[in-house]
Design a protein around this motif. Structure first.
Motif, short mmCIF file in Angstrom:
data_model
loop_
_atom_site.label_atom_id
_atom_site.label_comp_id
_atom_site.label_asym_id
_atom_site.label_seq_id
_atom_site.Cartn_x
_atom_site.Cartn_y
_atom_site.Cartn_z
N ARG A 10 0.82 -1.20 0.00
CA ARG A 10 0.00 0.00 0.00
C ARG A 10 0.86 1.26 0.00
N ALA A 14 1.02 4.08 -2.96
CA ALA A 14 0.83 5.51 -2.69
C ALA A 14 1.97 6.33 -3.29
N ALA A 24 5.50 14.55 -1.87
CA ALA A 24 4.70 14.26 -0.69
C ALA A 24 5.65 13.92 0.46
N GLU A 28 2.41 11.84 4.70
CA GLU A 28 1.33 11.89 3.70
C GLU A 28 1.21 10.56 2.97
N VAL A 29 2.35 9.99 2.62
CA VAL A 29 2.35 8.70 1.94
C VAL A 29 1.70 7.65 2.82
N ARG A 31 -0.42 8.09 5.26
CA ARG A 31 -1.85 8.38 5.40
C ARG A 31 -2.61 7.93 4.16
N ARG A 32 -2.07 8.22 2.99
CA ARG A 32 -2.73 7.81 1.74
C ARG A 32 -2.77 6.30 1.59
N HIS A 101 -0.48 19.75 -0.03
CA HIS A 101 -0.80 18.32 0.02
C HIS A 101 -2.30 18.09 -0.17
N SER A 102 -3.13 19.04 0.24
CA SER A 102 -4.57 18.88 0.03
C SER A 102 -4.90 18.93 -1.45
N ASP A 105 -3.81 15.64 -2.84
CA ASP A 105 -4.76 14.61 -2.45
C ASP A 105 -5.99 14.64 -3.35
N TRP A 109 -6.59 11.45 -5.37
CA TRP A 109 -7.55 10.57 -4.71
C TRP A 109 -9.00 11.03 -4.85
N ALA A 113 -10.64 13.42 -0.42
CA ALA A 113 -9.35 12.94 0.08
C ALA A 113 -8.95 13.55 1.41
#
Length: 114
Positions: A10, A14, A24, A28-29, A31-32, A101-102, A105, A109, A113
């Motif tokens: 996973r 990401a 990122a 962040e990685v 979390r994603r 990052h938002s 995301d 995603w 996200a």
């Protein structure tokens, strides 16, 4: 909690999803990848990675700094790869816009996200 092989897969997925020219943080990685709070695991997975096609160079510390020691071969390679993608690296750091990052995301995603 996912097993270690699933977690690593996973995390790698990401990292592969980070678009060219974007970066990122390790957190962040994680979390994603569905592993919030596991930034060190993300760093460990990347350190053990042998897939030469993985865009590992797009992952930085939370403050935008390259994690390799300044002047090391890894540091120089990461700077070179990022600059080749149009990412500005100054003094071993990538300056990101607040909330960048938002935006990433959302782009990767989808709008939920955050």
């Amino acid at each position: 909690m996912p097993d270690s092989i699933d977690a690593a897969a996973r995390i790698l997925a990401a990292v592969r999803a980070i678009p060219r020219g974007q970066v990122a943080g390790y957190g962040e990685v994680a979390r994603r990848a569905g592993l919030p709070g596991r930034a060190r695991l993300a760093a460990r997975v990347l350190a053990q990675n042998t897939d030469r096609t993985l865009p590992w160079h797009r992952v930085l510390r939370a403050d935008g700094r390259i994690a390799f020691p300044e002047g090391s071969a890894g540091f120089r390679e990461q700077c070179q790869r990022l600059r080749a993608e149009g990412v500005a690296v100054v003094g071993g750091r990538v300056r990101r816009q607040p909330g960048a990052h938002s935006d990433l995301d959302t782009a990767v995603w989808g709008p939920d996200a955050g």
